[in-house]
Write a protein that holds these residues in place. Structure first.
Motif, short mmCIF file in Angstrom:
data_model
loop_
_atom_site.label_atom_id
_atom_site.label_comp_id
_atom_site.label_asym_id
_atom_site.label_seq_id
_atom_site.Cartn_x
_atom_site.Cartn_y
_atom_site.Cartn_z
N MET A 190 39.41 22.07 32.66
CA MET A 190 38.80 22.97 31.49
C MET A 190 37.99 22.87 30.31
O MET A 190 37.56 23.49 29.85
N GLU A 191 38.07 21.21 30.38
CA GLU A 191 37.01 20.99 29.29
C GLU A 191 35.40 21.08 29.74
O GLU A 191 34.83 21.09 28.87
N ASP A 192 35.16 21.03 30.89
CA ASP A 192 34.02 21.01 31.54
C ASP A 192 34.28 21.85 33.03
O ASP A 192 35.52 22.07 33.31
N ASP A 193 33.15 22.06 33.50
CA ASP A 193 33.29 22.52 35.13
C ASP A 193 33.45 21.55 36.08
O ASP A 193 33.23 21.88 37.49
N MET A 215 36.19 40.89 37.55
CA MET A 215 35.35 40.13 36.87
C MET A 215 34.16 39.15 37.65
O MET A 215 33.26 39.18 37.44
N SER A 216 34.94 38.92 38.85
CA SER A 216 33.61 38.19 39.82
C SER A 216 32.78 39.14 40.27
O SER A 216 31.57 38.81 40.48
N LYS A 217 33.31 40.49 40.72
CA LYS A 217 32.19 41.50 41.28
C LYS A 217 31.31 41.65 40.49
O LYS A 217 30.01 42.19 40.69
N ALA A 218 31.68 41.83 38.84
CA ALA A 218 30.65 42.16 37.71
C ALA A 218 29.70 41.23 37.67
O ALA A 218 28.61 41.33 37.23
N GLY A 219 29.88 39.81 38.15
CA GLY A 219 28.82 38.63 38.02
C GLY A 219 29.31 37.68 37.33
O GLY A 219 28.33 36.57 37.11
N MET A 220 30.54 37.46 37.01
CA MET A 220 30.92 36.13 36.10
C MET A 220 31.30 35.09 37.07
O MET A 220 31.87 35.47 38.11
N SER A 221 30.82 33.83 36.70
CA SER A 221 31.07 32.81 37.49
C SER A 221 32.66 32.48 37.64
O SER A 221 33.43 32.76 36.55
N ASN A 222 33.10 31.76 38.52
CA ASN A 222 34.37 31.07 38.77
C ASN A 222 34.86 30.35 37.53
O ASN A 222 36.12 30.52 37.24
N TYR A 223 34.04 29.54 36.91
CA TYR A 223 34.65 28.71 35.93
C TYR A 223 34.65 29.47 34.74
O TYR A 223 35.73 29.38 33.79
N GLU A 224 33.90 30.72 34.49
CA GLU A 224 33.90 31.40 33.18
C GLU A 224 34.95 32.14 33.26
O GLU A 224 35.60 32.81 32.42
N ILE A 225 35.42 32.68 34.44
CA ILE A 225 36.66 33.53 34.66
C ILE A 225 37.72 32.79 34.33
O ILE A 225 38.77 33.09 33.55
#
Length: 456
Positions: free
Chosen positions: A36-39, A371-381
């Motif tokens: 989680m320091e990066d993707d 959150m995923s359905k709303a459009g947030m990426s997996n990493y950002e989630i």
């Protein structure tokens, strides 16, 4: 050091039946690590843990530690444990102290290793202490104090005293509920700053979003107050006509006002706890009788589920939850959530559990789906449940990330969650408080809870 080879992952799960074996040192080899320091994913790495702290992460051949137990995590993925930052621990008088401990197990079994409990009770401080001492199993806890609202705060001086008392008692956070007028709120905000304790919660109608955020609201729960701040004709905000959370006046929102509100939020370094799934389930148009039959409901006392059912069916019978009325509001919330996120406002993984049809631990995975359905990426989630939460309490780097020196709090799953979020619904193992618990142990605890509340 060469890894201790085992025949299969299933053998790994069944062979190590005592998690206490790993309370001191553990080396996991051949595992894929999401720091989680990066993707990025560190493929085929080793992680060395001692006394609840990550000592080293490196390719296997670069770690040499003699005389400790070593596991082969081949094909598995590690990521920091999830944090549920709008949780509730039931008071003991509701269903007893045992139910409190069951709620903690439900969090762990779903990979939730940290919680911010948002409605405090003095028993929660003792529960937190027992977890930290290793007397019982549970997630690490941040505990808010009892509610500060229009009824509990009788005047500004009383609000100041409540802040001092809660800080002295050892609470980590202040939770504000509706009904506060501006003088009471400003007194609470001023005293909280003096005492050095974070505060946030609902936005009282008399106070408003702007006054709340510009006076130090650390978190705005439920994205509360934004809709109201975008309604120019405040006469529309009549609770007898506008519905729960003013959802029926969403058509009167002036979206052109959002950029200014976003800038204000960023300037004041406020966080958002969106609790998307709370609104989709409690105030959504999916029928209560369907929600009542979902699998996770069978891990709770039947009386509590019936109470939730009755609460929602009363709203349904009034007609306020008709799809034609609710759908525009839910779509607005998705839009608002994503716009705030894209602008850089930090989000906190939060579902509001236990709450109407939101079961502790399980509801976080429904929040993730929302959150995923709303459009947030997996990493950002994943960031909303790790890095963002640690930074909220100014503990960035101490947990919510996998790196040397950080807390050894992680979840092991079968697939890469950056590609498949559903893999997080079935943790194969977790590590917290110096203990490594495999799926068998977590599932056993869930089975015992389900058996206790089996419906006749």
């Amino acid at each position: 050091m060469k890894p201790f080879k085992i025949l299969s992952w299933l053998f790994f799960l069944s062979f190590f039946t005592n998690s206490a074996l790993f309370s001191q040192e553990l080396l996991i080899n051949h595992v894929n690590i999401i720091t989680m320091e990066d993707d990025k994913v560190l493929e085929d790495h080793s992680i060395y843990v001692k006394d609840g702290v990550i000592m080293e992460i490196a390719p296997e051949e670069e770690i040499s530690v003699a005389g400790i137990r070593t596991l082969d995590g081949r094909g598995m993925y590690l990521f920091p444990g999830l944090a549920e930052f709008h949780a509730h621990i039931p008071p003991p008088e509701q269903y007893g102290e045992v139910f409190q401990e069951e709620v903690l197990w439900m969090y762990l079994a779903n990979g939730v290793l940290r919680i911010r409990s948002m409605l405090g009770h003095e028993s929660h401080l003792a529960l937190k202490d027992r977890v930290e001492k290793g007397e019982i199993s549970g997630p690490r806890m941040f505990i808010s104090g009892p509610s500060l609202n229009g009824n509990s705060v009788t005047d500004p001086d009383a609000g100041r005293q409540m802040v001092r008392d809660q800080k002295a008692a050892g609470y980590d956070h202040l939770k504000l509920h509706p009904g506060l007028d501006t003088p009471k709120f400003l007194a609470i905000a001023d005293e909280a700053k003096k005492e050095g304790i974070f505060y946030g919660g609902h936005v009282s109608m008399d106070v408003g979003l702007v006054t709340s955020v510009t006076n130090g609201y650390r978190s705005v729960e439920h994205i509360d107050g934004y809709l109201e701040a975008m309604i120019t004709d405040k006469s529309k905000l009549d609770p007898t006509k506008s519905g729960p959370f003013n959802m029926l006046v969403v058509g009167d929102v002036d979206k052109s006002l959002l950029p200014g509100l976003v800038k204000m939020t960023l300037d004041n370094k406020s966080y958002i706890a969106p609790t998307m799934t709370l609104f989709e389930r409690y105030f959504g148009f999916q029928p209560a009788y369907e929600l009542r039959q979902q699998p996770e409901m069978f891990y709770l006392p039947g009386q509590l589920v019936t109470q939730w059912f009755n609460t929602k069916t009363q709203l349904e019978s009034s007609g306020v939850l008709a799809e034609a009325k609710v759908k525009p509001y839910l779509e607005f919330r998705q839009w608002l959530f994503l716009e705030l996120h894209k602008a850089g406002v930090p989000m906190l993984m939060s579902s509001d559990s236990p709450q109407v049809f939101n079961v502790p631990g399980f509801s976080i995975h429904r929040e993730i789906e929302s959150m995923s359905k709303a459009g947030m990426s997996n990493y950002e989630i994943l960031k909303t449940g790790s890095i963002n939460c640690a930074q909220y309490f100014e503990e960035g780097g101490e947990w919510g990330v996998l790196k040397p020196g950080a807390a050894a709090e992680f979840v092991m799953v079968q697939k890469n969650p950056l590609e498949d979020l559903t893999t997080m619904q079935k943790p194969q193992a977790i590590m917290i408080g110096g203990k490594f618990m495999q799926r068998d142990e977590l599932q056993l605890q869930l089975n015992l809870i389900r058996q206790k509340y089996i419906r006749q």
